[in-house]
Design a protein around this motif. Structure first.
Motif, PDB file in Angstrom:
ATOM      1  N   LEU A 262      -8.314  -2.661  -4.218  1.00 36.13           N
ATOM      2  CA  LEU A 262      -8.104  -1.233  -3.922  1.00 36.13           C
ATOM      3  C   LEU A 262      -9.237  -0.402  -4.512  1.00 36.13           C
ATOM      4  CD1 LEU A 262      -4.310  -0.363  -4.392  1.00 36.13           C
ATOM      5  CD2 LEU A 262      -5.613  -0.476  -2.251  1.00 36.13           C
ATOM      6  N   LEU A 288      -5.224  -5.833   1.780  1.00 37.96           N
ATOM      7  CA  LEU A 288      -5.372  -4.464   2.279  1.00 37.96           C
ATOM      8  C   LEU A 288      -5.776  -4.464   3.752  1.00 37.96           C
ATOM      9  CD1 LEU A 288      -5.620  -1.350   1.536  1.00 37.96           C
ATOM     10  CD2 LEU A 288      -8.051  -1.824   1.197  1.00 37.96           C
ATOM     11  N   ARG A 322     -12.272   4.622   5.176  1.00 35.78           N
ATOM     12  CA  ARG A 322     -11.222   4.856   4.170  1.00 35.78           C
ATOM     13  C   ARG A 322     -10.074   5.671   4.755  1.00 35.78           C
ATOM     14  NH1 ARG A 322     -15.771   6.267   0.800  1.00 35.78           N
ATOM     15  NH2 ARG A 322     -16.443   4.356  -0.249  1.00 35.78           N
ATOM     16  N   ARG A 326      -6.218   4.489   5.071  1.00 35.78           N
ATOM     17  CA  ARG A 326      -5.117   5.291   4.514  1.00 35.78           C
ATOM     18  C   ARG A 326      -4.111   5.650   5.594  1.00 35.78           C
ATOM     19  NH1 ARG A 326      -8.868   8.113   0.900  1.00 35.78           N
ATOM     20  NH2 ARG A 326      -8.453   7.320  -1.202  1.00 35.78           N
ATOM     21  N   ASP A 331      -2.887   1.165   2.079  1.00 33.90           N
ATOM     22  CA  ASP A 331      -3.134   1.369   0.646  1.00 33.90           C
ATOM     23  C   ASP A 331      -1.825   1.492  -0.129  1.00 33.90           C
ATOM     24  OD1 ASP A 331      -2.699   3.788   1.989  1.00 33.90           O
ATOM     25  OD2 ASP A 331      -3.801   4.961   0.482  1.00 33.90           O
TER      26      ASP A 331
END
Lengths: 371, 371
Positions: A262, A288, A322, A326, A331
């Motif tokens: 992470l 992830l 990212r 998300r 995450d």
């Protein structure tokens, strides 16, 4: 000795002396004592190399690397495993054995960095980058880079050989039975991390929605050598085999690696000491990414597959990636797994018959990066 | 187990059985027994990996590599050192210890090939090339090459760890004093070869007329770990330290490396198992090049500096370079050094109080590639 290194070498040496003078004996001082033992060992090896007219770049690079930080987690767990199994008495041998584990860790990190090719580690240039810079003079950038990689392979090899020498020095006085048990665990630890690295390598650049594969990689590339084996080695040195330690150690090691994954994607460089782009550019198969690909809609999946593992990814594209990760909720799902592994680990700790202070110290180690 | 490897794996296993059944005990059979011990060890590790669902590419690649040849020179010298020091009795432990030395040699060769990047070794693709090919599917050529290099770094690491395990298994029963002496020699051997490789690396791509530097590189990257230390380890295992062995071993090891350097430049691929261009393209600092640069006129020097170490050198330019090197007389000068080192080595052998058969066997080992 090449003049460019002399200053740094003095620093290592000064660090060693100041720590040795402190003479602390409580657990919080173990970290320092292990660092001092490592610095003294490297110091001794540098002197031997100088005496034989060997070039000292590589030993000094190892000393530098050791001096640049590191939590000494493995040696601490080795001490705690020993105490959990009822080990008492002077810590001298524990310190030396812990230093061997830390040196093994250095070997792993240096070869890992050669394979993954990040620019920084612990907030400084990685060993292969530092050695490339050292050999830049009179060479093309590409030729210097090749020399840096080769020199770092040798640096890792030397760390592995040194970890073995620290180990030999520590286990010379052991009872044959204890020695056999300890060496078996050390052998398992070494083999597991090499196979774990290979599994990681096979899956790199091939992110998939397979969420079952990531845990095996994490287990062998991190959890056993970071947590389980150091604890078991400590227990074995105290003459016991505590199989219940695994129930504490393995979920904990998994939580550590998931936290690392992470941080590699969402962390700040100041916090991790690593570039915030390296992990994204590298494209490892992590939980992830598996969860993100599982939850992604077709548009999100296209974006993830297009950007993740792209070696030329820039800051802006990294920002987009990212956001997409998300948006899939991956995450938070990984955070949930971390919490659950952490809880699992603490529950296992509660179920073990341990002295209150050993339990508290293990819980404290578990808190690191798990929250 | 991946099907592509199964056939080759069966071959390794069949080789192991047929050798084990032969049951020979004379020195000429030691080579076979060591090969059999190595195959059995790899076989056992492959089974363990399969049992734990680890990928077996790397252990199988190591088995392949061991099966592809090699003179087992270091294990033989270890046995001869033991006999020279009066060692008698069953060879079981000698074989296992010899296998450890051979596995260490495998580690050296695999990492050496990662650093020097030749296509072939022992007439087959080098380990990093073979593993790159294995990982080509679905990857760009460049990405597969990176994976091959990383996998070969891990393969070398595994060979080093395995050599250590073979060693541990062999020295468990030793007297503490003998064990300490043997481990000291093993430690020196490992350190020397890593520093020798580093010295070699530093000088690569920087050929110079400095003829004094080449012998130090040759000594540490080859002579000590190929000849001196295996003989001394053998003697130490028989409870003796024969310092006169060095006077035999070091010039011999130097002669071997100088022969290797000549073959790398003037040899045939069928003879060396290596490409005839690799050494010329790589541009290592060797005695041959130092002597050539010393003797060269300005035109010849320009040609040597322009062609030697050029990574894109073709057959025709290689022919020109070989002609220039011959014209300087450097090849004959190196032949003279080889003869002189060989004679030095045999004179030292004559001066040692040895059984006639041990002396004859050592002289026979010395004859290899020295003439």
């Amino acid at each position: 000795m090449p003049s460019g290194w002399a200053v740094r070498y003095d620093r290592v040496d000064a660090g060693r002396r100041s720590v040795a003078e402190a003479g602390e004996t409580d657990l919080s001082a173990v970290t320092h004592q292990i660092s001092a033992a490592l610095a003294a060992f490297v110091d001794d090896r540098v002197q031997s190399a100088v005496a034989r007219s060997f070039p000292v770049d590589v030993p000094l690079a190892l000393g530098e690397f050791l001096n640049a930080g590191g939590k000494r987690l493995r040696p601490l767990l080795r001490v705690l495993g020993w105490r959990a199994a009822g080990g008492t008495g002077p810590m001298t041998s524990a310190i030396r054995f812990g230093a061997a584990l830390e040196m093994f860790h250095v070997f792993c990190l240096i070869h890992d960095d050669v394979m993954d090719d990040p620019d920084t580690r612990r907030g400084r240039p990685t060993v292969h980058r530092a050695l490339a810079k050292r050999h830049r003079n009179g060479r093309t950038a590409q030729a210097a880079e090749r020399v840096g990689v080769s020199a770092a392979i040798l640096a890792g090899d030397l760390a592995l050989v040194w970890s073995d020498e620290l180990l030999n020095a520590s286990e010379a006085q052991l009872e044959p039975e204890v020695r056999t048990r300890v060496l078996r665990l050390v052998g398992l630890m070494r083999t597991e991390v090499l196979f774990g690295q290979y599994m990681d390598l096979e899956a790199t650049g091939r992110p998939s929605a397979d969420a079952d594969r990531a845990p095996a990689i994490v287990r062998y590339k991190t959890a056993t050598y970071t947590c389980e084996r150091p604890l078991q080695i400590g227990a074995a040195l105290a003459g016991a085999f505590l199989d219940r330690l695994s129930a504490f150690a393995l979920p904990l090691g998994e939580a550590f690696q998931l936290r690392d994954d992470l941080l590699g994607v969402f962390g700040q460089q100041a916090e991790t000491g690593k570039s915030v782009l390296d992990d994204l550019r590298e494209g490892k198969h992590t939980l992830l990414i598996a969860l993100a690909l599982n939850a992604a809609d077709p548009h999100q999946e296209r974006l993830i597959r297009g950007l993740y593992g792209n070696p030329r990814l820039d800051e802006r594209a990294a920002g987009t990636l990212r956001e997409v990760l998300r948006a899939t909720g991956a995450d938070r799902a990984v955070e949930d797994v971390i919490s659950s592994r952490h809880a699992q680990s603490l529950a296992a700790l509660d179920a073990m018959p341990l002295d209150a202070d050993v339990r508290a110290e293990l819980a404290e180690q578990a808190a690191w990066r798990s929250g």
